[in-house]
Write a protein that holds these residues in place. Structure first.
Motif, PDB file in Angstrom:
ATOM      1  N   THR A  80     -36.453  29.718  28.983  1.00  0.00           N
ATOM      2  CA  THR A  80     -37.057  29.869  27.664  1.00  0.00           C
ATOM      3  C   THR A  80     -38.094  30.983  27.688  1.00  0.00           C
ATOM      4  O   THR A  80     -38.951  31.030  28.559  1.00  0.00           O
ATOM      5  N   LYS A 122     -37.494  18.541  30.690  1.00  0.00           N
ATOM      6  CA  LYS A 122     -36.119  18.979  30.447  1.00  0.00           C
ATOM      7  C   LYS A 122     -35.633  19.635  31.730  1.00  0.00           C
ATOM      8  O   LYS A 122     -36.415  20.196  32.470  1.00  0.00           O
ATOM      9  N   PHE A 146     -31.423  18.812  28.372  1.00  0.00           N
ATOM     10  CA  PHE A 146     -31.025  19.976  29.151  1.00  0.00           C
ATOM     11  C   PHE A 146     -31.623  21.257  28.600  1.00  0.00           C
ATOM     12  O   PHE A 146     -31.713  21.445  27.387  1.00  0.00           O
ATOM     13  N   LEU A 147     -32.011  22.143  29.510  1.00  0.00           N
ATOM     14  CA  LEU A 147     -32.418  23.499  29.164  1.00  0.00           C
ATOM     15  C   LEU A 147     -31.193  24.382  29.338  1.00  0.00           C
ATOM     16  O   LEU A 147     -30.564  24.363  30.392  1.00  0.00           O
ATOM     17  N   ALA A 148     -30.847  25.125  28.318  1.00  0.00           N
ATOM     18  CA  ALA A 148     -29.656  25.963  28.399  1.00  0.00           C
ATOM     19  C   ALA A 148     -29.930  27.210  29.247  1.00  0.00           C
ATOM     20  O   ALA A 148     -29.138  27.585  30.090  1.00  0.00           O
ATOM     21  N   LYS A 149     -31.059  27.845  29.020  1.00  0.00           N
ATOM     22  CA  LYS A 149     -31.424  29.046  29.763  1.00  0.00           C
ATOM     23  C   LYS A 149     -32.942  29.125  29.841  1.00  0.00           C
ATOM     24  O   LYS A 149     -33.655  28.319  29.248  1.00  0.00           O
ATOM     25  N   ASN A 196     -27.595  16.000  26.078  1.00  0.00           N
ATOM     26  CA  ASN A 196     -27.844  17.411  25.778  1.00  0.00           C
ATOM     27  C   ASN A 196     -29.279  17.665  25.336  1.00  0.00           C
ATOM     28  O   ASN A 196     -29.777  18.777  25.459  1.00  0.00           O
ATOM     29  N   LYS A 197     -29.962  16.656  24.837  1.00  0.00           N
ATOM     30  CA  LYS A 197     -31.353  16.812  24.406  1.00  0.00           C
ATOM     31  C   LYS A 197     -32.307  17.033  25.575  1.00  0.00           C
ATOM     32  O   LYS A 197     -33.406  17.515  25.382  1.00  0.00           O
ATOM     33  N   GLU A 213     -39.484  22.690  34.400  1.00  0.00           N
ATOM     34  CA  GLU A 213     -38.741  21.451  34.225  1.00  0.00           C
ATOM     35  C   GLU A 213     -39.673  20.242  34.245  1.00  0.00           C
ATOM     36  O   GLU A 213     -39.490  19.296  33.485  1.00  0.00           O
ATOM     37  N   TYR A 273     -32.429  21.912  33.948  1.00  0.00           N
ATOM     38  CA  TYR A 273     -31.277  22.800  33.889  1.00  0.00           C
ATOM     39  C   TYR A 273     -30.027  22.009  34.270  1.00  0.00           C
ATOM     40  O   TYR A 273     -30.079  21.150  35.135  1.00  0.00           O
ATOM     41  N   LYS A 274     -28.943  22.332  33.618  1.00  0.00           N
ATOM     42  CA  LYS A 274     -27.720  21.543  33.737  1.00  0.00           C
ATOM     43  C   LYS A 274     -26.966  21.775  35.053  1.00  0.00           C
ATOM     44  O   LYS A 274     -26.118  20.987  35.426  1.00  0.00           O
ATOM     45  N   ASN A 275     -27.312  22.819  35.797  1.00  0.00           N
ATOM     46  CA  ASN A 275     -26.572  23.130  37.020  1.00  0.00           C
ATOM     47  C   ASN A 275     -26.850  22.125  38.142  1.00  0.00           C
ATOM     48  O   ASN A 275     -27.881  21.474  38.166  1.00  0.00           O
TER      49      ASN A 275
END
Length: 172
Positions: free
Chosen positions: A39, A103, A34-37, A31-32, A98, A105-107
């Motif tokens: 920024t 980091k 990954f970018l959630a959305k 999780n460290k 990225e 994106y998780k998709n």
């Protein structure tokens, strides 16, 4: 008796003391990376060396501004209008954000595996090699992006095509 004891202790030492460690990788702390959305207010400054020529840059809101070392503006670009010297960045299926933040994106993550003590994440045919919750390098086709860290911050990014270095980026 002493010889028998010596043989038994040697056998125990060889069996348990020199056992081969199992190859493991840690998927708990991913999780460290990954970018959630997207920024907001992301601003990255640094110096890029393209063919040994220093170029200052500012990355802000998906725009890349390039300057000479003396401050003269060379241009402002996004990934679609990148200059000829940097056209290889246009082909990479990940964003400049990225690449510069190390980091992702998780998709679209296709696979997570272990390889040579690295956690390897596969996304859009790109392999991300992760160790200690940090991306160490990225491989895609003939390209390789290598990261160096100062504590938890990315300090140096090197981009290779095969074994030829195309770009060095020092972040501030």
């Amino acid at each position: 008796m002493v010889r028998l004891l010596l043989i038994i202790s040697t056998a125990i030492f060889i069996t348990f003391g020199c056992s081969v460690k199992k190859q493991t990788c840690n998927t708990n702390n991913l999780n460290k990376i990954f970018l959630a959305k997207k920024t907001e207010n992301l601003k990255i400054k640094g110096t890029a060396y393209i063919k040994s020529k220093p170029i200052l840059f500012l990355f802000k809101q998906d725009k890349l501004k390039l300057f000479t070392p003396f401050g003269k503006k060379l241009g402002e670009f996004d990934k679609n209008s990148i200059p000829e010297d940097l056209k290889f960045l246009k082909d990479l299926p990940i964003s400049l954000e990225e690449i510069l933040t190390a980091k992702i994106y998780k998709n679209n993550i296709a696979n997570i595996a272990c390889e040579n003590n690295f956690t390897v994440l596969t996304k859009d045919k790109i392999k991300f090699y992760i160790k200690n919750s940090k991306i160490k390098f990225i491989k895609w086709q003939n390209y390789k992006i290598e990261y160096s860290y100062n504590f938890d911050k990315v300090k140096l990014i090197k981009l290779y095509n095969k074994d030829k270095i195309l770009l060095k980026v020092y972040l501030k």
